[in-house]
Design an enzyme around this catalytic site. Structure first.
Site, short mmCIF file in Angstrom:
data_model
loop_
_atom_site.label_atom_id
_atom_site.label_comp_id
_atom_site.label_asym_id
_atom_site.label_seq_id
_atom_site.Cartn_x
_atom_site.Cartn_y
_atom_site.Cartn_z
N ASP A 411 11.57 -9.30 -20.36
CA ASP A 411 12.21 -9.65 -21.63
C ASP A 411 11.15 -9.73 -22.73
O ASP A 411 9.94 -9.70 -22.45
CB ASP A 411 12.93 -10.99 -21.48
CG ASP A 411 13.96 -11.23 -22.59
OD1 ASP A 411 14.31 -10.29 -23.31
OD2 ASP A 411 14.42 -12.38 -22.72
N GLU A 414 9.51 -5.82 -26.75
CA GLU A 414 9.52 -4.77 -27.79
C GLU A 414 8.12 -4.45 -28.33
O GLU A 414 7.93 -3.30 -28.74
CB GLU A 414 10.45 -5.17 -28.94
CG GLU A 414 11.91 -5.22 -28.58
CD GLU A 414 12.25 -6.39 -27.64
OE1 GLU A 414 13.12 -6.22 -26.78
OE2 GLU A 414 11.60 -7.45 -27.76
N ASP A 496 20.66 -9.28 -27.02
CA ASP A 496 21.29 -10.54 -27.41
C ASP A 496 22.51 -10.30 -28.29
O ASP A 496 22.44 -10.31 -29.53
CB ASP A 496 20.28 -11.42 -28.15
CG ASP A 496 19.09 -11.78 -27.27
OD1 ASP A 496 19.22 -11.67 -26.04
OD2 ASP A 496 18.04 -12.18 -27.82
#
Length: 810
Positions: A411, A414, A496
């Site tokens: 997670d 990015e 999300d």
């Protein structure tokens, strides 16, 4: 704007040709008969291959070069391209001679400004780094008026990308949840599929730099490709069907990994389950209520101060015992791992110590260590562009595996970074500077070139580590950020989202678009991540969630709990029924996973994939196919107990009652707990017995036969774990349906392969409009069948011995 001008001279090259223009060099190569690669370099020197390149080496194809007064060209068995000698524009056509993917002019380029690229709005740089990062390449292709444009990965907008400008740059969305206005998101997939009746073709823009597709947004008839980096490089995929385009893309960037069977079951998650006792309570809640469950995910609070590869020993004093207790109940454990490593100099934190000592962390342009803030506070970030760092990172998972953890959830990769601690008011995004240098010392790269690969390479490193430390099992990795080719290393989810009807509806084009980009194992957070869900929304989301290739319920801290029983008895019953349907469908789903691993075939896909010659399905995004046999039409708005459904021409059946349904538009009942679900005529749908976990045996296999057209299907089975299937320990059972004057014939071929399924009963359910007079098996009368009027089906049960059989109704 500079252009290449006219051809100066050309020469043959391996599997293609190289063309020198008045300015710049173009190289055309047939990497396969149905895949051509184009590279154009204004300066004449092509970039060297990077070790992180997602494209698999290709053997190349035999080609013929031809030249006339008007054109220079290249021809393979499947694809032909002509080059305009005055402009460098290309025109492609296939075996049918129909042109497609035609350039409106040759490549052109100029220096560009960072302000021209809205997708880079959050980067700290005021200008692009000097050199190739400032050179933007452009190419315009003619858009056929009847073409739809699909794919381009993870998006929040419509299924058909026409009239949109789409950036390829990975970001953690700044505002809570997705929105239709969002452009680039957590993943970057610069690949597009064009489709019109009779022709599908694809294009993979082979650039990890910032890029975008202007799909008729600025000019209605122009598909504009743009990339930074000073070189234009793309692969043209000849099609001619959507299935062929996806096969070509995954042949190029890697076939999807075959997941272990357990990962196709239901996953339950929350940010966060507080401690070991809370986790056991959740597991007990599922088992006590007879709701199937295979996996529980642990979010960031299982760690000590959010330090990766640690456990909070107050909350989880004996993690190996917690994991083992779950495993005894048939439940596996997946834990989250973020890339941010706490910059901890005051305690004995070996991850940070080793990483600093061995040079594994990203440095600033001035040579100092780059730091930013994430969950543990000030953090360091591994440089996954270095092979040694990827191995080092993968090896840190050894202890988690030794404690029994089944999979890893990557997670915040990015990477998501802010400029101050999260609990400080005013925290803002602080991405790495584009001028940051990464990679090997002998071949460094700017972050501007490799940003889109950060999460992708983290997931790849993680999967490789799991493979090294637990070689007898298939690695299972879940990642939020990714680039094209991630399907070989990890499963993805859409990040999300919010608890709202808009995001439930958005999930269908999101997941199906990912499948068109070669990544079939994708899902979304069922029930929504941000905000509180409620009974009707959760129930409807669980209904469609049972068809996501990756099925997980997940929600954020501070929101209402979203386990199936939290919304009352009625919603609990709907959720239980949806998950039970998922488990009954596992034999079919696992076969689809095998087909994806062989050919890239999407699991959840838009109707235009299976019905490409019907333009009315190009924009239909609230119905999807689940493999080739099932069509799902979920309810995506409040207060509905009916919905309009569009069935393509052919024979269709209602899954729930076995009744034939006429094709065309119809208003169909959709009471809660009965998602509109249709089976294509000619299908042999393979269903298993109800299980609480995939650790329980498949004791019964039901073949639900739906006559209509002659059709073939092969049930694929293996041990569900490990690699023996790749050595021939697999079971393939060919199934066929045909129609004769005397009735329907179902042929079960002899099982092929070395894998022997455990003994189980076989049930044949043959859906017919009226009761048959009898049933013949291999020419002999069968007496122990029965007719079930409510299901409009013949039922016959026998012991499965894997032998060939011919079943005939009379």
């Amino acid at each position: 704007m500079q252009t290449c001008g006219a051809i100066h001279h050309w020469q043959r090259a391996a599997h293609g040709l190289e063309v020198v223009f008045e300015q710049g060099v173009m190289r055309l190569e047939a990497v396969a008969a149905d895949i051509f690669r184009l590279r154009f370099q204004p300066q004449g020197e092509f970039a060297a291959r990077r070790d992180w390149d997602v494209v698999q080496p290709q053997a190349g194809a035999e080609v013929q070069v031809f030249q006339t007064d008007a054109v220079l060209g290249l021809r393979s068995d499947a694809l032909r391209v002509e080059i305009d000698p005055d402009s460098g524009a290309l025109s492609f056509d296939g075996a049918d001679g129909q042109p497609f993917a035609q350039d409106m002019g040759g490549p052109h380029w100029r220096c560009v400004s960072i302000n021209e690229m809205p997708g880079l709005a959050t980067v700290p740089d005021r200008e692009l780094p000097p050199g190739p990062a400032r050179i933007g390449l452009f190419l315009d292709k003619h858009m056929h008026p009847r073409e739809g444009y699909f794919g381009v990965g993870q998006r929040s907008g419509r299924l058909d990308r026409r009239h949109q400008r789409l950036s390829n740059w990975t970001v953690d969305c700044a505002c809570p949840g997705h929105a239709q206005a969002h452009d680039n998101m957590y993943q970057a997939h610069p690949c597009v599929m064009a489709l019109r009746p009779g022709r599908a073709w694809g294009l993979f823009l082979h650039s990890t730099w910032y890029s975008d597709f202007d799909v008729g947004a600025s000019q209605a008839d122009s598909l504009r490709l743009f990339t930074l980096g000073g070189e234009l490089d793309y692969y043209l995929l000849a099609g001619p069907t959507p299935a062929a385009v996806v096969e070509q893309l995954t042949r190029l960037t890697g076939r999807p990994a075959l997941p272990p069977l357990w990962s196709l079951g239901y996953h339950q998650s929350r940010w966060s389950y507080a401690d070991a006792d809370n986790v056991q309570q959740i597991a007990a809640g599922f088992r006590r209520r007879n709701i199937p469950l295979d996996v529980i995910h642990l979010d960031i609070d299982y760690m000590h101060g959010y330090r990766v590869f640690t456990w909070d020993r107050d909350r989880f004093p004996h993690p190996e015992q917690t994991v083992a207790r779950l495993r005894q109940q048939g439940i596996r454990t997946v834990v989250i791992v973020d890339p941010g490593v706490k910059n901890d100099t005051r305690t004995d934190y070996a991850v940070a110590e080793q990483g600093r000592a061995q040079g594994h962390f990203v440095t600033r342009p001035d040579g100092g260590l780059f730091t930013g803030y994430v969950w543990p506070g000030e953090s360091l970030f591994p440089d996954f562009c270095r092979a040694a760092t990827r191995r080092w990172w993968g090896d840190w998972h050894a202890d988690l595996l030794a404690q029994g953890v089944a999979g890893i959830w990557c997670d915040m990769n990015e990477p998501a970074i802010v400029d101050r601690p999260f609990d400080t008011p005013g925290a803002r995004e602080q991405p790495m500077a584009l001028a940051t240098r990464q990679g090997e010392a002998q071949a460094p790269a700017l972050h501007a070139e490799v940003h889109n690969l950060y999460g992708h390479l983290m997931a790849r490193a993680t999967a490789a580590g799991l493979q090294r430390w637990r070689p007898q099992r298939r690695p299972w990795v879940l990642t939020r950020s990714a680039y094209t080719g991630i399907q070989s290393h990890a499963v993805t989810w859409m990040g999300d989202n919010r608890s709202c009807w808009e995001d439930l509806a958005m999930s269908l084009p999101q997941v199906s678009s990912m499948g068109l980009c070669g990544a079939p194992h994708t899902g979304v957070d069922i029930g929504g991540f941000f905000d509180d869900s409620w009974g009707e929304l959760y129930a409807r989301w669980m209904e469609i969630g049972s068809f996501y290739p990756f099925m997980r319920g997940h929600t954020a801290t501070g929101t209402r709990p979203q386990e199936p029983w939290r919304f009352g008895a009625e919603v609990e019953a709907v959720a239980r029924g949806a998950i039970e349907l998922r488990y009954r469908l596992l034999p079919y789903l696992y076969t689809l996973a095998h087909l994806a691993s062989r050919h890239g075939a999407p699991i959840l896909r838009p109707l235009c994939y299976d019905f490409p010659d019907h333009p009315r399905f190009y924009t239909l995004e609230d119905q999807v196919m689940f493999g080739p046999q099932l069509m799902v039409a979920p309810v995506t708005a409040a207060g509905q107990d009916h919905r309009w459904v569009e069935l393509p021409a052919g024979v269709w059946y209602d899954f729930w009652n076995g009744a034939r349904v006429d094709p065309g538009p119809l208003m169909h009942p959709a009471p809660m707990g009965r998602i509109p679900l249709f089976v294509r005529g000619g299908s042999v749908l393979t269903l298993g017995n109800l299980r609480q976990s995939t650790t329980e045996p498949l004791s019964q296999l039901t073949l639900q036969v739906y006559p209509g057209i002659d059709a073939h299907w092969t049930l694929i089975e293996d041990a569900g774990e490990g690699w023996a299937y790749s050595q021939g320990h697999i079971a393939e059972t060919p199934l066929a349906v045909s129609q004769t004057q005397g009735g329907t014939v179902v042929t079960l071929g002899q099982r092929r392969g070395a894998f022997q399924p455990a003994p189980r009963d076989m049930v044949l359910k043959l859906h017919l409009p009226v009761a048959p007079k009898g049933l013949m098996c291999d020419g002999r009368q069968v007496n122990d069948w029965r007719w079930e009027p409510a299901q409009r089906c013949l039922r016959w049960q026998w012991c499965d011995d894997g032998q060939a059989r011919r079943l005939e109704t009379v």
